[in-house]
Design an enzyme around this catalytic site. Structure first.
Site, PDB file in Angstrom:
ATOM      1  N   HIS A 188      26.210 -13.626 -49.841  1.00 26.74           N
ATOM      2  CA  HIS A 188      25.554 -13.749 -48.541  1.00 26.74           C
ATOM      3  C   HIS A 188      26.565 -13.511 -47.420  1.00 26.74           C
ATOM      4  O   HIS A 188      26.185 -13.125 -46.307  1.00 26.74           O
ATOM      5  CB  HIS A 188      24.934 -15.138 -48.370  1.00 26.74           C
ATOM      6  N   ASP A 260      18.732  -7.444 -54.287  1.00 29.69           N
ATOM      7  CA  ASP A 260      18.876  -8.706 -53.568  1.00 29.69           C
ATOM      8  C   ASP A 260      18.715  -8.391 -52.076  1.00 29.69           C
ATOM      9  O   ASP A 260      18.618  -7.228 -51.678  1.00 29.69           O
ATOM     10  CB  ASP A 260      20.246  -9.323 -53.870  1.00 29.69           C
TER      11      ASP A 260
END
Length: 522
Positions: A188, A260
């Site tokens: 992230h 993702d």
């Protein structure tokens, strides 16, 4: 159902079809309904979109009134990562707890019940399970989301989870290919790198994915990680060697490949989401997940137009985009016709999530207190000191965790406090004095009350270990509850490892602390 807009050509429709965007709000915005009419085939839901099961069912019905074969996806792993119960904590323990029990039939039954609840709300694609082997104890983003550090255990439970979820009519999306377990960086925030030989990857990381493919997983999610032994130049999401050569070719997988979240810094911070999306589809991805942080019409149009422009410029073969869109539609057809196996027979009043959480506990009594009268259950309201780390983005900071709420229910008058360290907040590294300060603050706040110290991944947070040192030196009768990966040695008068921070894990621990469940009768 609205038919596809007549002005949208095949290329534009295909570009919309491969997108899986999110949105804000608990009802579908007009722009989203309009794009569904133009060819958008998938929608991703997050905690911000869900207020209750009834509201979620109404939302999915609203989407299907516009396009009846829409794929409605969600990131519902159970355990720490929950969207259905984002404000209360999950009714199901996560993967690490299920791996600790190591009963594949239990894992299958938990996944089936979770899938049944999703299907009842109109969700037909779940971005789960995590098949990552958590081989790196310092992993900041996988941890209890993994079934464990043992490859074979992770493989058999991944297969059971896929089978259980899909038997409820919800497509599984096994993640994060080719394996995010041996990283010390959260994708992230930046691009992780796994530097291990190819044979280690084959024997360790890839084994659970082979099991998932054999179990018939309908989707696989790629990881934003660099694995030089497989491709020294491109992260897995953008690597043709990994997605097409390895996953499709060597593993024989023929289902949907989902990326993702493309807004994650590992991609957005290096390639940008438009360029990253084009490269991902060219590499073999079929669906572009975006919307955890970017959730608006402008983002959808930017990605649609980037894909169309890449085809027209000869950078992305039109047949590759068409193939990707066809795979999305094929999964939508499966979801619309998937038969559901009969539900497992449950005992009246049985709660499979709580049962699983109880079985997952590992309880350790201090050596000097062993014996039938070793630990006296708490009968007076304690002080609960939560030593709180910064939550990773996948979990989020809005989902409650701990044992405080359950102890308050069982022992009204229980007092709680949360303690952290500046080093943990800033990510600047260990801060023993800050941890000791947190411990002293907890002691002062507790007064004469018995202390229950709740930690999460003590082994990854030196300040947390220092805070426990301070607490236990002054109050050796402290109960310690570890709700992360129990890598640190057990300590305290009573140590309970829950293997996850779901609400039911807190309930199971509270039952032991108060004597509702015996130390060995779990």
């Amino acid at each position: 159902m609205t038919t596809l807009a007549s002005g949208a050509d095949t290329l534009t429709r295909d570009a919309l079809t491969v997108l899986q965007p999110g949105f804000t709000g608990t009802t579908a915005p007009d722009w989203l309904l309009r794009r569904l009419g133009e060819g958008l085939a998938s929608v991703g839901l997050f905690g911000r979109n869900i207020a209750s099961p009834g509201q979620l069912a109404a939302l999915t019905a609203q989407l299907r009134a516009e396009r009846d074969d829409v794929l409605v996806a969600i990131d519902e792993e159970g355990g720490d990562v929950t969207r259905l119960e984002v404000r209360s904590g999950s009714s199901f323990p996560g993967n690490h707890a299920l791996g600790a029990v190591d009963d594949v039939e239990l894992t299958r039954a938990v996944a089936h019940e979770l899938g049944r609840r999703l299907a009842a709300c109109g969700v037909n694609l779940n971005w789960a399970p995590s098949a990552d082997v958590n081989s790196n104890p310092s992993n900041p983003v996988i941890g209890v989301r993994s079934f464990g550090a043992d490859t074979d255990l992770a493989a058999r439970h991944t297969a059971a989870y896929v089978d259980g979820l899909q038997s409820a009519g919800v497509a599984a999306c096994t993640k994060h290919f080719p394996g995010h377990g041996d990283t010390a960086v959260d994708s992230h925030h930046s691009l992780p790198r796994i530097d291990v030989p190819a044979d280690v990857l084959t024997d360790r990381e890839l084994t659970p994915f082979r099991a998932a493919v054999a179990a018939g997983t309908r989707a696989v999610m790629s990881a934003h990680i660099l694995v030089p032994a497989l491709d020294p130049d491109h992260p897995a999401t953008l690597s043709r060697r990994i997605l097409t050569g390895l996953l499709r070719g060597e593993l024989g997988y023929d289902g949907l490949i989902v990326t993702d979240g493309m807004e994650m810094r590992a991609i957005a911070g290096t390639y940008g989401i438009e360029r990253g999306s084009v490269l991902a589809v060219a590499a073999g991805a079929d669906a572009i997940c975006v919307g955890g942080g970017l959730a608006d019409d402008a983002t959808v149009l930017r990605l649609r137009d980037a894909l169309v422009a890449a085809v027209r410029a000869g950078e992305l073969p039109e047949e590759r985009l068409a193939d990707a869109a066809a795979r999305v539609r094929a999964l939508a057809r499966w979801a619309g016709t998937a038969g559901r196996s009969p539900e497992p027979v449950a005992t009246p009043g049985d709660d499979i999530g709580l049962r699983a959480a109880r079985r997952a506990l590992t309880v350790t009594v201090a050596p000097g207190l062993e014996g039938p009268e070793s630990f006296k259950p708490l009968t007076e309201p304690p002080y609960v000191a939560a030593l709180t780390p910064v939550a990773n983005i996948a979990v989020g900071d809005e989902t409650p965790w701990g044992v405080a709420a359950e102890l308050i229910h069982l022992l009204p008058g229980t007092v709680t406090g949360s303690f952290s360290a500046e080093a943990d907040k800033t990510g600047e590294g260990p801060d023993g004095e800050s941890g000791a300060s947190a411990g002293r603050a907890a002691l002062q706040a507790a007064g004469p009350r018995r202390i229950v110290a709740v930690v999460r991944d003590e082994h990854r947070h030196p300040w947390m270990a220092s805070a426990l040192d301070t607490l236990l030196a002054a109050r050796p009768d402290t109960v310690v509850v570890e709700m992360g990966v129990p890598q640190a040695a057990p300590r305290g008068a009573l140590h309970i490892a829950t293997h996850g921070a779901a609400r039911v894990c807190g309930r199971a621990a509270a039952e032991v602390i108060t004597g509702l469940a015996g130390i060995t009768g779990l």
